[in-house]
Design an enzyme around this catalytic site. Structure first.
Site, PDB file in Angstrom:
ATOM      1  CB  SER A 127      -0.963  -0.055   1.193  1.00  0.00           C
ATOM      2  OG  SER A 127      -1.994   0.899   1.077  1.00  0.00           O
ATOM      3  CG  ASP A 281      -6.312  -2.989  -4.404  1.00  0.00           C
ATOM      4  OD1 ASP A 281      -7.097  -2.036  -4.223  1.00  0.00           O
ATOM      5  OD2 ASP A 281      -5.220  -3.088  -3.821  1.00  0.00           O
ATOM      6  CG  HIS A 310      -5.638  -2.279  -0.390  1.00  0.00           C
ATOM      7  ND1 HIS A 310      -4.656  -2.033  -1.316  1.00  0.00           N
ATOM      8  CD2 HIS A 310      -5.215  -1.696   0.778  1.00  0.00           C
ATOM      9  CE1 HIS A 310      -3.684  -1.332  -0.757  1.00  0.00           C
ATOM     10  NE2 HIS A 310      -3.995  -1.127   0.512  1.00  0.00           N
TER      11      HIS A 310
END
Length: 335
Positions: A127, A281, A310
């Site tokens: 991330s 995602d 995600h």
């Protein structure tokens, strides 16, 4: 495993033009550095996380094994441990913000000056950690041998920005926000923030499968309240805003080294790069990640086949995705 330590930089200039009399980087080292320094791995934190939230994968026979590797987990600016609005009043005021250019320059000073590491065998990031990893590989190509970018992009897309705008609006629409600071706990803001985050961070298929019911939650609402909102309430809302602002400004080309040339910055990465989005995602989409992989000379695109969206990139509750990532990282480190 040791304890967290602090590295301090004096008169540290931020990209926004402000100068911090002290910039503090909190980090923790797992494992021992070899005498030749060839086993160092850098692991920057992700949005809202502190190193103890995401160091579960640094364990014997884990994704990052500290018996083989010296893993340096570094807390990015704004996360509440390193310099953040909650511990440095001047930060977070209008016009004073952090970028990943700031994060990575400070981390570079830590790695080279405090730890004496000349080259990183791997930068591993999920991330916002992946965003920092891309910056490391472009700004210091001679320092990074390999890069694993999980569920993150080198430039925040317009679609991703809409998600971030909604999170920012959720917090700042609360009555506790006075236009500059929070004058109390933004209860409504946290509640809305958690609902938005939960909807984007996992996929539609994940919510159809309802895995959270096996973890002791009795309903979707209970899961959002105790599994999402409770966690974000542990963070200072000013810090959450500061990290959103860093994320919004993520653009690998937007720094003095590349002068706004994102494509040149991507092409400058010499590290053996593993680009690993999750197939589901919703905001770091596989299409966006694959397009970025194509701009990097020595890259492999290996998406995680997962319904977890995600969250597949941080699979502490998800052994299947953990095994997939572990195998991919082992392959990368063998190169």
């Amino acid at each position: 495993m040791g304890t967290a330590e602090q590295f301090t930089l004096r008169d540290f200039p931020l990209q926004c033009g402000a100068v911090l009399p002290e910039a503090r980087v909190v980090y923790q080292v797992y494992g021992d550095l070899k005498p030749d320094g060839t086993n160092a791995i850098l692991y920057p934190t992700s949005y809202g996380a502190q190193h103890t939230d995401v160091d579960w994968l640094v364990r014997l026979d884990g994704i990052l094994d500290p018996s083989r590797w010296c893993v340096v987990m570094v807390n990015m600016f704004g996360n509440g441990l390193s310099t953040s609005p909650s511990n440095t009043p001047a930060v977070g005021r209008p016009g004073v913000y952090f970028t990943h250019y700031d994060n990575v320059r400070a981390q570079h000073a830590l790695i080279t000056q405090a730890l004496g590491i000349e080259r990183l065998a791997l930068v591993y990031g999920w991330s916002m950690g992946a965003q920092q990893g891309y910056h490391w590989a472009a700004l210091y190509p001679d320092r990074v041998q390999r890069l694993a970018a999980l569920c993150g992009t080198a430039k925040t897309t317009d679609h991703n920005k809409i998600f971030l705008y909604s999170l920012r609006a959720a917090l700042t629409s609360d009555p506790a926000w006075n236009g500059d600071r929070f004058e109390g706990t933004p209860d409504r803001g946290f509640h809305t923030f958690a609902q938005i985050y939960a909807s984007w961070a996992a996929s539609q298929a994940y919510y159809r499968a309802k895995p959270y019911l096996a973890w002791g939650y009795d309903s979707l609402e209970d899961y959002i309240l105790r599994g999402w909102e409770a966690g974000y309430r542990q963070r200072d809302p000013h810090n959450l805003l500061a990290m959103i602002d860093t994320w919004l400004r993520c653009d690998l080309g937007d720094n003095p080294v590349y002068g706004g040339d994102y494509t040149k910055a991507m092409g400058s990465i010499t590290a053996q790069t593993l680009v690993m989005p999750a197939t589901t995602d919703l905001y770091f989409t596989p299409e966006d990640c694959e397009a970025e992989a194509a701009l990097i000379p020595n890259s492999e695109y290996r998406p995680i086949p997962s319904i977890w969206g995600h969250r597949a990139g941080n699979p502490y509750q998800n052994p299947e995705d953990e095994a997939f990532i572990k195998e991919a990282i082992a392959d990368l480190l063998s190169q």
